[in-house]
Enzyme design. Structure first.
Site: not given
Ligand code: GAR
Length: 202
Positions: A12, A14, A92-93, A109, A111
């Site tokens: 979390g 982000n 992640m879904r 989203n 990425h």
């Molecule tokens: C982030 O780096 C995001 O870009 C990635 O998961 C992480 C979540 O971090 N998302 C993916 O890989 C989606 N395909 P967070 O929970 O600390 O925000």
């Protein structure tokens, strides 16, 4: 002002960046709820600590998508809290048609790569293994594909010779924390138009 629902499966950070941007006046939004498919995800703790309604939704029997009763439950929560925009923040879904149709061009989203390079899981590791010299992060609208939706903005990150996956991901995340609130603010100001694959700023 956006009424934002944040969906995530992990740390979390982000989500935290979004909250910080709201607090410092850089993002005109309120987070109406946090939803996770992982019961002990840190994102839920962060939501509760911030006094935001935070829910775990059991997504079984599906392993990789938000479908069936879980999708219904999420739709119900979004409606209950009056969400008009959904930010996937490490969720992640795969999001399916029903939710996409209910929130057309209102689901975004983040990425951890410069799409269309390295879609899917552990994109920073894919980039390192492939040997690119520049990678980064992408904020995009979500469509029916996996990491294929129209791109709102991207930030570049150099790859160093002595990088480890962890160090590279950390450097990408620093940029994510800038990019995500910035993209959401463009949405809040209604400054984005989707023309086919292209997102135009007005
Ligand atoms: C982030 O780096 C995001 O870009 C990635 O998961 C992480 C979540 O971090 N998302 C993916 O890989 C989606 N395909 P967070 O929970 O600390 O925000």
């Amino acid at each position: 002002m956006l009424s934002l629902a944040v969906l995530g499966s992990g740390q979390g950070t982000n989500f935290q960046a979004i909250l910080d941007a709201i607090r410092t006046g850089k993002l005109s939004a309120r987070v109406v709820c946090v939803i996770s498919d992982v019961p002990d995800a840190r994102i839920l703790e962060r939501g509760r600590a911030a006094g935001i309604p935070s829910y775990y939704v059991d997504c079984a029997p599906y392993r990789t998508r938000l479908d069936g009763p879980a999708e219904e439950r999420v739709l119900e929560l979004l409606q209950q809290h009056g969400a008009d925009t959904i930010a996937l923040a490490g969720f992640m879904r795969i999001v399916k048609h029903k939710l996409l149709a209910a929130f057309r061009h209102r689901i975004v989203n983040i990425h951890p790569a410069l799409l269309p390079a390295f879609p899917g899981l552990r994109a920073w590791e894919q980039a390192l293994e492939y040997g690119v010299k520049i990678t980064g992060c992408t904020v995009h609208f979500v469509d029916e594909g996996v990491d294929t939706g129209p791109i709102i903005l991207q930030r570049a990150v150099p790859v160093y010779d002595d990088d480890t996956p962890e160090r590279l991901h950390a450097r990408i995340q620093e940029q994510e924390h800038i990019a995500y609130p910035e993209a959401l603010q463009l949405l809040a100001e209604d400054r984005l138009r989707v023309l086919g694959r292209r997102v135009i700023r007005i």
